[in-house]
Enzyme design. Sequence first.
Site, PDB file in Angstrom:
ATOM      1  N   SER A 164       3.236  56.978 -10.646  1.00 56.80           N
ATOM      2  CA  SER A 164       3.741  57.532  -9.392  1.00 56.80           C
ATOM      3  C   SER A 164       3.207  58.929  -9.145  1.00 56.80           C
ATOM      4  O   SER A 164       3.013  59.713 -10.084  1.00 56.80           O
ATOM      5  CB  SER A 164       5.273  57.578  -9.432  1.00 56.80           C
ATOM      6  OG  SER A 164       5.800  58.317  -8.349  1.00 56.80           O
ATOM      7  N   TYR A 177      13.435  60.288 -12.611  1.00 56.53           N
ATOM      8  CA  TYR A 177      12.499  59.208 -12.281  1.00 56.53           C
ATOM      9  C   TYR A 177      11.071  59.614 -12.615  1.00 56.53           C
ATOM     10  O   TYR A 177      10.334  58.867 -13.278  1.00 56.53           O
ATOM     11  CB  TYR A 177      12.606  58.856 -10.797  1.00 56.53           C
ATOM     12  CG  TYR A 177      11.448  58.029 -10.299  1.00 56.53           C
ATOM     13  CD1 TYR A 177      11.276  56.709 -10.724  1.00 56.53           C
ATOM     14  CD2 TYR A 177      10.512  58.561  -9.406  1.00 56.53           C
ATOM     15  CE1 TYR A 177      10.201  55.953 -10.278  1.00 56.53           C
ATOM     16  CE2 TYR A 177       9.443  57.808  -8.960  1.00 56.53           C
ATOM     17  CZ  TYR A 177       9.284  56.505  -9.400  1.00 56.53           C
ATOM     18  OH  TYR A 177       8.219  55.758  -8.954  1.00 56.53           O
ATOM     19  N   LYS A 209       8.380  58.024 -15.405  1.00 55.12           N
ATOM     20  CA  LYS A 209       7.075  57.461 -15.035  1.00 55.12           C
ATOM     21  C   LYS A 209       5.945  58.138 -15.809  1.00 55.12           C
ATOM     22  O   LYS A 209       4.972  57.478 -16.202  1.00 55.12           O
ATOM     23  CB  LYS A 209       6.843  57.600 -13.531  1.00 55.12           C
ATOM     24  CG  LYS A 209       7.803  56.800 -12.671  1.00 55.12           C
ATOM     25  CD  LYS A 209       7.843  55.325 -13.019  1.00 55.12           C
ATOM     26  CE  LYS A 209       6.604  54.580 -12.594  1.00 55.12           C
ATOM     27  NZ  LYS A 209       6.726  53.115 -12.845  1.00 55.12           N
ATOM     28  N   ASP A 256      14.605  40.283 -17.694  1.00 52.16           N
ATOM     29  CA  ASP A 256      14.687  41.734 -17.598  1.00 52.16           C
ATOM     30  C   ASP A 256      13.723  42.383 -18.588  1.00 52.16           C
ATOM     31  O   ASP A 256      13.589  41.923 -19.730  1.00 52.16           O
ATOM     32  CB  ASP A 256      16.119  42.177 -17.911  1.00 52.16           C
ATOM     33  CG  ASP A 256      16.427  43.552 -17.375  1.00 52.16           C
ATOM     34  OD1 ASP A 256      15.842  44.530 -17.886  1.00 52.16           O
ATOM     35  OD2 ASP A 256      17.248  43.660 -16.448  1.00 52.16           O
ATOM     36  N   VAL A 257      13.075  43.467 -18.175  1.00 54.87           N
ATOM     37  CA  VAL A 257      12.121  44.147 -19.052  1.00 54.87           C
ATOM     38  C   VAL A 257      12.817  44.857 -20.214  1.00 54.87           C
ATOM     39  O   VAL A 257      12.149  45.279 -21.163  1.00 54.87           O
ATOM     40  CB  VAL A 257      11.256  45.158 -18.281  1.00 54.87           C
ATOM     41  CG1 VAL A 257      10.334  44.452 -17.301  1.00 54.87           C
ATOM     42  CG2 VAL A 257      12.110  46.208 -17.580  1.00 54.87           C
ATOM     43  N   ASN A 293       3.374  56.896  -1.405  1.00 54.93           N
ATOM     44  CA  ASN A 293       4.473  56.135  -0.789  1.00 54.93           C
ATOM     45  C   ASN A 293       3.947  54.839  -0.183  1.00 54.93           C
ATOM     46  O   ASN A 293       3.272  54.859   0.855  1.00 54.93           O
ATOM     47  CB  ASN A 293       5.164  56.970   0.293  1.00 54.93           C
ATOM     48  CG  ASN A 293       5.953  58.120  -0.284  1.00 54.93           C
ATOM     49  OD1 ASN A 293       5.423  58.943  -1.031  1.00 54.93           O
ATOM     50  ND2 ASN A 293       7.231  58.194   0.032  1.00 54.93           N
ATOM     51  N   GLY A 296       8.416  42.792 -12.244  1.00 51.39           N
ATOM     52  CA  GLY A 296       8.818  43.230 -10.913  1.00 51.39           C
ATOM     53  C   GLY A 296       8.052  42.502  -9.830  1.00 51.39           C
ATOM     54  O   GLY A 296       7.916  42.979  -8.704  1.00 51.39           O
TER      55      GLY A 296
END
Length: 377
Positions: free
Chosen positions: A129, A188, A192, A63-64, A217, A8
Amino acid sequence: MKKILITGGAGFIGSNLSLALVKKGYKVTVLDNLSPQIHGENPEINSSLFKNISGKVNFINGDVTNSIDWKKSIENQDIIIYLAAETGTGQSMYEIEKYTEVNVLGTAKMLDILVNEKHQVKKVIIASSRAIYGEGKYFNENLGIVFPKSRKMEDMEKGDFEVKSETGEILHPIATDENAKLSPISVYAITKQVQEQMVMTVCTTVNIKPVSLRFQNVYGEGQSLKNPYTGILSIFSTQILNEKSINIFEDGTESRDFIHIDDAVEAIIKSIETDEANGEIFNIGTGISTSVLEVAETLKNLYQKDVEIHVSGQFRLGDIRHNFADISKAKKILKFEPKISFQDGIKRFSDWVIQQNISEINLEKSFDEMKSKGLLK
């Protein structure tokens, strides 16, 4: 350890990190699929994020979720910084297979290679996250410390958005530390948490040093202005500059901990270069909460646009009310201290935005998708 792979690495955090590491003398390889949701169409031509790193890093368009791309990328690397992820909280609730494939299966493919094949990787840093905490840590005078469950839909439908105990007592948010209960409330967030646990568990067993960074954030100059699914500063900015009203969910007092990109990059670099970070998990934020309404009003003033700020009372399932980080552990071990206040950072961000070619984003499409799935009320 001078050779670093960033998955990424063409994204917002990744591109800024790539340039900072190159400047420090690291040899950087980037694995990125240049997702149109982040980079737009024809990203190799039109994406400023990609163009910023083009020619400065060894770039692999891959791509992962592809083992061949992983093997090609891992070769001769000393450190892996895993930033690649699908990140939209709301979108994750109806694109479940996609989020699980990228965030969990992608991680599994990396770990399979690290466990079963020859390589020279000595450290893996995973971008986790704050979402994994769910509502996070709260306090009540009668109950003490509370880690609340998700808010009830029937309360929110009545316009009551506050976080409460199971017995209905109002709870007050306090800084969430790394030992807080994990209680993810979106797909999500679940992915994570799994991703972090996989890395911290598997790497340790094969003598690779893992570090997890639970980001709040992250915002700042250079972030995507094309993605309608995540990034409220970008979404609000494009709405304001296109002279469209801003739709604020709930009552506008929901809050987040905003950390500027420069501080986020500094935290990653410190986790690379600090041996005491090995095997540890850190919150990366500022420890200061800012309401969504304050964000909207600040941007409106900075852009000097007289647009309507509409506090709609709508809400998304899977959203949290408040979360801000206790960063004392990062201060102690990483010697990390955020330097850029939200007031200074949002001014820098808005100054950058007005220099960009601002096109409309299909925000209504993202709302319609969530409404059709029963996720936006």
